[in-house]
Design an enzyme around this catalytic site. Structure first.
Site, PDB file in Angstrom:
ATOM      1  N   SER A  41       0.834  -1.193   0.000  1.00  8.82           N
ATOM      2  CA  SER A  41       0.000   0.000   0.000  1.00  8.82           C
ATOM      3  C   SER A  41       0.878   1.256   0.000  1.00  8.82           C
ATOM      4  O   SER A  41       1.750   1.396  -0.855  1.00  8.82           O
ATOM      5  CB  SER A  41      -0.958  -0.043   1.190  1.00  8.82           C
ATOM      6  OG  SER A  41      -1.983   0.911   1.044  1.00  8.82           O
ATOM      7  N   ASP A  55      -5.521  -3.609  -2.751  1.00  6.50           N
ATOM      8  CA  ASP A  55      -4.492  -3.364  -1.738  1.00  6.50           C
ATOM      9  C   ASP A  55      -3.972  -4.668  -1.124  1.00  6.50           C
ATOM     10  O   ASP A  55      -4.742  -5.526  -0.691  1.00  6.50           O
ATOM     11  CB  ASP A  55      -5.099  -2.487  -0.641  1.00  6.50           C
ATOM     12  CG  ASP A  55      -4.062  -1.873   0.264  1.00  6.50           C
ATOM     13  OD1 ASP A  55      -3.253  -2.621   0.826  1.00  6.50           O
ATOM     14  OD2 ASP A  55      -4.074  -0.639   0.419  1.00  6.50           O
TER      15      ASP A  55
END
Length: 740
Positions: free
Chosen positions: A74, A219
C-alpha cells in the site's frame, strides 16, 4: 592400544604439516575483510501514516546505513517503490509537500478538466451517484477511479518503463497486492512498475481495482501488510520492519459507521502484521497515535515521527553503518542503475479501447511523436480524455517495438459504458408548512451513431413530471461543430406566494420540439443557435387568478451561450460562469405580436484563504420594452432569487438581481458521506420593473440578508438557514439540490 595409536596420528600429522610450512612474512598481502550483511527493509501500509517511512529512510541515509532490498505494501509500497527507483528522502519530502492531496486521493477527475457535457451532467444532478447499466443496475467499483494517483505514479516512474525485472532498479524492490479472483497474495517482482504500484495501493471501495488480464488486484494489506517475508526471500541477511503504531481505541471512540469500518480494517491488518513482525530481525515502531490514515496534509509531522522512531533504535542500527568511503562506494554503485532520461517517442500506441476509439485517440495524441515528451501537456490530455466519461483511467509509459521507442497509452473503458444512469434529488422547504420533492434521473447512451455522439434523456417525478431527450451528434469524430435535436413534455406546478402566504397555484403543461446547430469551445464553453416550437397551457388549481389562463402553440428562434470556468459543480470557490439566452418568439399564447426575450446570468467565485472565499452573482432580463407577451417572462422570490420573498412573488418583463456572499469551510466530511461543511452568508438586491404588487408588499429596491449552514453531501448540497428582508419579508427554509 589401537585407539590410542589412531588418536596420536590424528594429532601428530597436522602438527608436522604446520611445522613444514614457512612462517608468514610481514610484507605479505593482508586478508580481504568479511563481506557486510545485506540489509532489507519492509515498509508497512497505512494510508497517510505510511509517509512516516520517508523519515525512517532519511535517518538511515543520514547515518550511512545501506538499504539493499525494499518491499512494501500500500503506501509503504508506493514510498518504497519511489525510493527504490532512485528518489532520495529529500526528493520524497518535496514531492509530498507539493502534492495536491485533495485532488490526488480525495476525489475523481477535477471538475475543470472534464468535458463540457459532463459539466452539464454534474450541474444538473449535483451528487456523487453514478450507476452502471450492465446486467442490471450496479454501483461503480470504487469511489475514486485512481486516475490522478495513477498519473503521479506514471510520471515518477517513467524512466523505468522498460525495466521488467525489479531487481534491475537502483535498489531491488517488491510490492504486495491481493488478487480478488484467486483470493491470494501476489508479490510483484517484474512487469510494468507503475501497474504494480497502482495495484498495491488500490484500497477496496476507495480506489477502483487494477485489472490486468484475468486478474483483479486490490491493496495487498488484506493479506500481507508488512512484507518481511518478501524481503527475506530477496536475500536479505538482516530484515528491518517499519511498523506504524496507531492509537488503541476504547469503546467510546467507536461510535459511528466510519469508526466501526476503520477499526474492522485495523483488526484484519493487525493479524497479518504480527506474522511480518515475527519474521523481522529489527523493528522500528513509529508512534502515530496522534494521526489518522487520512491526514495526508499533516505529512510534516508524520515524517518527523519516522525520524524520531529510527533515532530511538540508533544503538541497534549503529553496527550496520558504513564508513565514509564504503558509503560513497554504495551510493556510486546504486547510482549506476539510476535512469533520468526518457527517449523521444517515434510512435503512439493505444491499448484497452475498441478499434475505432483506439484510432481516434492515436490521432489525437500523434502530436507527441518525434519530439521530447511534454509530460504536463500529455497528462492534461489524458485527464481530459477520461473527463469525456468513457474511461475510468488513461495512463502512459514508454515501450519499444522493432528497435523504435514509442509512447504506450493504456486506457480502461468503464464497465458500464456506453450506458449510465445518474439519479438526482431536489427537496425544497422554502415556504412555511410546505415541502416540494422531485426525483430525477439522467440516462445517457454514449457513441450512439458514432464516436462522441450521445443520446441523453431526463426523467423527473414528484412536484413536476417531465421527460426530455436530446441527441448530440458531432459532424466528425474530432469536430467541434454539432447538431442537437430534442423533444420534451412536462407538467409542473407554478406557485405564487406573498411573503409566507400562498396566493395561487397553477398547473402548467408544456411540450416542445427543437434543434440546435452548435460549436463547442473546448471543455469550457458552448454556443448554440436553433429553433423550437411547441404547445403551452396553464390552469388555475387553487387560489386567486393572478395570471391569465392561456393555451396554444408557440414558436421561437433561439441563441444560447454558456461558459463555465469554475472549480466545482456544486459549491465553487474559484472561477467564472456565464449563461446568456436570447429568444425571438414568433408567436406565443396571449401575445399580440412577436417579441424578444434576453436573460443573462453570471457568477464569479474567488478564494481569499484556504478556508474562506467570496462570490458575486448577477442576473438580468428584458423584453426590450414590449409588454404584450401574454405572461410575465421573469420572476423573483424564493431560494437563489431573493430568498426572503415568497416564491414568484415579483413578476414582470424586466428585472435585475445582484448577490454577494461569503463561504467559510468549517470541516471536511468522510469520503463516503460527502465533501465539506460550510457557513455561508449573502446579501441580495434586485428589482422587478412593472410588478403589480411592488407598491404594497415590496420596497422600491427589494433586498435581504441570508445565512446558514451548507453541507456538501453525497446526495447533493443541503442548505439550512434563514433570510430577513425589507418590508416584513423573512423566513426559515431548507433545500436539497442545486445552490449556485
Amino acid at each position: 592400544m589401537r585407539r590410542s595409536l589412531v588418536v596420536f596420528l590424528l594429532l601428530a600429522v597436522p602438527c608436522a604439516l604446520r611445522a613444514q610450512q614457512p612462517a608468514p612474512q610481514p610484507a605479505q598481502e593482508a586478508a580481504k575483510p568479511a563481506a557486510r550483511p545485506k540489509i532489507g527493509i519492509a515498509l508497512e501500509g497505512g494510508g497517510a501514516l505510511g509517509l512516516a517511512h520517508i523519515g525512517v529512510l532519511e535517518w538511515l541515509e543520514q547515518h550511512h546505513i545501506p538499504v539493499d532490498y525494499v518491499a512494501g505494501t500500500s503506501m509503504g509500497g508506493l514510498v518504497g517503490g519511489f525510493y527504490a527507483s532512485g528518489k532520495s528522502p529529500a526528493e520524497l519530502r518535496k514531492l509530498v509537500a507539493e502534492l495536491d492531496w485533495d485532488a490526488t486521493f480525495g476525489g475523481d477527475i477535477p471538475y475543470s478538466e472534464i468535458s463540457f457535457r459532463r459539466k452539464e451532467d454534474q450541474r444538473a444532478y449535483p451528487n456523487a451517484l453514478l450507476l452502471r447499466l450492465r446486467s442490471g443496475v450496479t454501483l461503480p467499483a470504487g469511489l475514486n477511479t485512481g486516475q490522478q494517483i495513477g498519473l503521479l505514479i506514471e510520471k515518477e516512474t517513467l524512466p523505468y518503463s522498460n525495466v521488467k525485472d525489479f531487481d534491475a532498479l537502483p535498489i531491488p524492490f517488491r510490492c504486495v497486492a491481493t488478487d480478488l479472483v484467486s483470493g491470494k497474495q501476489v508479490t510483484f517482482r517484474d512487469g510494468p512498475l507503475a501497474e504494480a504500484l497502482r495495484a498495491t495501493i488500490s484500497l477496496p471501495g476507495v480506489f477502483n481495482p487494477v485489472r490486468l488480464g484475468e486478474h483483479v488486484y486490490v491493496d495487498g494489506g488484506l493479506l500481507d501488510n508488512l512484507p518481511t517475508d518478501a524481503v527475506r526471500q530477496m536475500g536479505a541477511d538482516i530484515v528491518i520492519a517499519v511498523h506504524l503504531q496507531k492509537k488503541k481505541p476504547d469503546a467510546e471512540s467507536i461510535p459511528s459507521l466510519i469508526e466501526v469500518l476503520d477499526r474492522s480494517i485495523d483488526v484484519v491488518l493487525s493479524e497479518n502484521e504480527l506474522r511480518g513482525l515475527a519474521n523481522a530481525d529489527l523493528v522500528i515502531r513509529v508512534d502515530l497515535a496522534g494521526y489518522t490514515s487520512s491526514e495526508y496534509k499533516r505529512h510534516e509531522g508524520i515524517i518527523a515521527q519516522g525520524l524520531e522512531a529510527a533515532q530511538e533504535k540508533s544503538r541497534l542500527l549503529a553496527p550496520y553503518a558504513l564508513d565514509d568511503a564504503a558509503w560513497a562506494e554504495y551510493l556510486r554503485e546504486r547510482a549506476t542503475r539510476e535512469r533520468h532520461t526518457v527517449p523521444v517517442p517515434q510512435f503512439v500506441e493505444v491499448r484497452g479501447a475498441d478499434p475505432d476509439t483506439q484510432k481516434n485517440i492515436e490521432s489525437l495524441l500523434a502530436k507527441y511523436q518525434g519530439r521530447p515528451l511534454d509530460i504536463r501537456k500529455l497528462e492534461a490530455d489524458l485527464t481530459q480524455l477520461t473527463g469525456m466519461g468513457r474511461f475510468d483511467q488513461a495512463g502512459y509509459r514508454m515501450t519499444a517495438s522493432e528497435g523504435r521507442d514509442g509512447l504506450l497509452i493504456d486506457v480502461h473503458q468503464k464497465g458500464f459504458t456506453p450506458r449510465t444512469l445518474q439519479p438526482g434529488f431536489e427537496l425544497e422547504g422554502s415556504e412555511t408548512g410546505e415541502a416540494n420533492f422531485t426525483l430525477g434521473a439522467r440516462l445517457t447512451f454514449l457513441d450512439v451513431g458514432g464516436y462522441r455522439s450521445e443520446w441523453r434523456t431526463d426523467f423527473l417525478f414528484g412536484s413536476q413530471y417531465s421527460v426530455h431527450t436530446e441527441y448530440f451528434h458531432p459532424f466528425t469524430a474530432a469536430s467541434q461543430w454539432f447538431l442537437a435535436p430534442e423533444i420534451g413534455v412536462g407538467n409542473s406546478a407554478y406557485k405564487i406566494y406573498e411573503k409566507n402566504d400562498p396566493l395561487a397555484e397553477y398547473r402548467v403543461n408544456r411540450a416542445a420540439l427543437g434543434a440546435d446547430l452548435g460549436y463547442a469551445f473546448g471543455r469550457f464553453s458552448e454556443l448554440r443557435v436553433g429553433y423550437e416550437a411547441g404547445y403551452y397551457s396553464n390552469k388555475l388549481r387553487i387560489g386567486a387568478p393572478l395570471l391569465p389562463t392561456l393555451n396554444g402553440a408557440w414558436s421561437a428562434a433561439r441563441l444560447r451561450y454558456r461558459t463555465d470556468w469554475t472549480d466545482d459543480p456544486e459549491i465553487p470557490r474559484r472561477g467564472l460562469r456565464i449563461e446568456s439566452n436570447f429568444h425571438w418568439y414568433a408567436k406565443s399564447p396571449g401575445a399580440s405580436e412577436s417579441f424578444p426575450v434576453l436573460e443573462l446570468r453570471t457568477g464569479y467565485f474567488q478564494p481569499v484563504s484556504r478556508a474562506n472565499s467570496f462570490f458575486l452573482l448577477s442576473s438580468g432580463g428584458t423584453t426590450f420594452g414590449l409588454q404584450q407577451t401574454g405572461l410575465p417572462q421573469f420572476t423573483l422570490g424564493g431560494p437563489e432569487r431573493l430568498a426572503a420573498y415568497g416564491m414568484n412573488e415579483l413578476r414582470g418583463n424586466q428585472y435585475f438581481l445582484f448577490q454577494g456572499g461569503y463561504l467559510r469551510n468549517l470541516m471536511d466530511l468522510p469520503p463516503f458521506f460527502g465533501k465539506k461543511i460550510y457557513f455561508t452568508a449573502q446579501y441580495e438586491l434586485g428589482k422587478m420593473y412593472g410588478a403589480a404588487n411592488v407598491g404594497r408588499n415590496a420596497a422600491r429596491l427589494p433586498d435581504d440578508f441570508s445565512g446558514g449552514i451548507l453541507v456538501e453531501t453525497a446526495f447533493g448540497p443541503i442548505f439550512l438557514g434563514g433570510s430577513v428582508g425589507d418590508s416584513g419579508h423573512q423566513k426559515w427554509f431548507f433545500r436539497l439540490g442545486r445552490v449556485f
